[in-house]
Motif scaffolding. Structure first.
Motif, PDB file in Angstrom:
ATOM      1  N   ARG A  14       0.828  -1.213   0.000  1.00  0.00           N
ATOM      2  CA  ARG A  14       0.000   0.000   0.000  1.00  0.00           C
ATOM      3  C   ARG A  14       0.864   1.266   0.000  1.00  0.00           C
ATOM      4  O   ARG A  14       0.395   2.325  -0.420  1.00  0.00           O
ATOM      5  N   TRP A  17       1.561   1.872  -3.577  1.00  0.00           N
ATOM      6  CA  TRP A  17       0.350   2.446  -4.168  1.00  0.00           C
ATOM      7  C   TRP A  17       0.241   3.935  -3.842  1.00  0.00           C
ATOM      8  O   TRP A  17      -0.033   4.759  -4.726  1.00  0.00           O
ATOM      9  N   LEU A  18       0.471   4.303  -2.597  1.00  0.00           N
ATOM     10  CA  LEU A  18       0.415   5.714  -2.211  1.00  0.00           C
ATOM     11  C   LEU A  18       1.404   6.538  -3.033  1.00  0.00           C
ATOM     12  O   LEU A  18       1.069   7.625  -3.525  1.00  0.00           O
ATOM     13  N   ILE A 160      -6.157   4.263   1.568  1.00  0.00           N
ATOM     14  CA  ILE A 160      -4.960   3.472   1.305  1.00  0.00           C
ATOM     15  C   ILE A 160      -4.545   2.727   2.561  1.00  0.00           C
ATOM     16  O   ILE A 160      -4.222   1.531   2.514  1.00  0.00           O
ATOM     17  N   SER A 163      -7.050  -0.076   3.232  1.00  0.00           N
ATOM     18  CA  SER A 163      -7.237  -1.062   2.162  1.00  0.00           C
ATOM     19  C   SER A 163      -6.802  -2.458   2.578  1.00  0.00           C
ATOM     20  O   SER A 163      -7.421  -3.457   2.181  1.00  0.00           O
ATOM     21  N   TYR A 194      -2.997   1.953  -8.501  1.00  0.00           N
ATOM     22  CA  TYR A 194      -2.943   0.660  -7.808  1.00  0.00           C
ATOM     23  C   TYR A 194      -2.339  -0.396  -8.724  1.00  0.00           C
ATOM     24  O   TYR A 194      -1.478  -1.193  -8.308  1.00  0.00           O
TER      25      TYR A 194
END
Length: 208
Positions: A14, A17-18, A160, A163, A194
């Motif tokens: 994650r 992803w951020l 996020i 998640s 993502y």
């Protein structure tokens, strides 16, 4: 340069992803779980004494703990993106979700994981664990009614951070009963950032 010390199939996904959502440049240092124990390798202890992931290094700083990393990256590098203005009530809700993810919501899911390894000995624990999982997933599901994301129509760092809760619940077959949670996770998985993070991070068993 931001360096993400990335452990496969872990919370560090994650963070990738951020970083993609923020459009920041970063490097990945990869670590692999032990195939038998599923534990992180000892090499991570050279980065932080706990030997856990996620951990990032940035400009001489070492930052660990998912919520702290999410806060740090958005506060230092976000330029106002992915969080409400700190002067608003929405920001208080945002911070609450950041802490709630690992402080409360993950506990019964982790207990479910560990209890599953106990065989028949887990029986006395199951009702309480199931009750708490339902309690937390129900709470999240209610919070998502009429919303695309936890704070409204826009993704924030709270989504996020949260998640992983939705992904773990899905891996245990617990998410489908909560339509809003299920739709929220699937919505996040369809975001271009993502998908790029998955490509860069490598195989991720929870991306479903």
């Amino acid at each position: 340069m931001i360096i993400v010390h990335h452990l496969n199939d872990s919370r560090s996904q994650r963070i990738l992803w951020l970083l993609e959502e923020l459009g920041l440049s970063y490097q990945i240092e990869r670590y692999e779980r032990d195939g038998r124990t599923r534990l992180a390798p000892p090499a991570l202890k050279a980065i932080h004494p706990l030997g856990k992931s996620p951990v990032i290094t940035d400009d001489g700083r070492v930052i660990h703990e998912s919520g702290a990393i999410v806060d740090y990256l958005i506060r230092r590098h976000g330029r106002g993106r992915l969080q409400p203005s700190p002067e608003t009530p929405a920001y208080d809700n945002y911070v609450q979700w950041l802490h709630y993810a690992e402080g409360s919501a993950m506990l019964p899911l982790l207990l479910n994981l560990y209890a599953s390894r106990l065989g028949e000995a887990k029986a006395p624990l199951v009702p309480r664990i199931d009750s708490e999982i339902a309690n937390h997933l129900g709470y999240i599901d209610d919070a998502l009614k009429g919303r695309q994301y936890l704070l409204g129509s826009e993704l924030t760092g709270a989504d996020i951070q949260m998640s992983f809760v939705g992904e773990i619940a899905g891996s245990f077959g617990r998410r489908a009963a909560y339509a809003n949670v299920d739709a929220w996770v699937k919505r996040m998985h369809e975001r271009p950032a993502y998908k790029v993070a998955i490509e860069r991070g490598g195989a991720y068993a929870l991306a479903h």
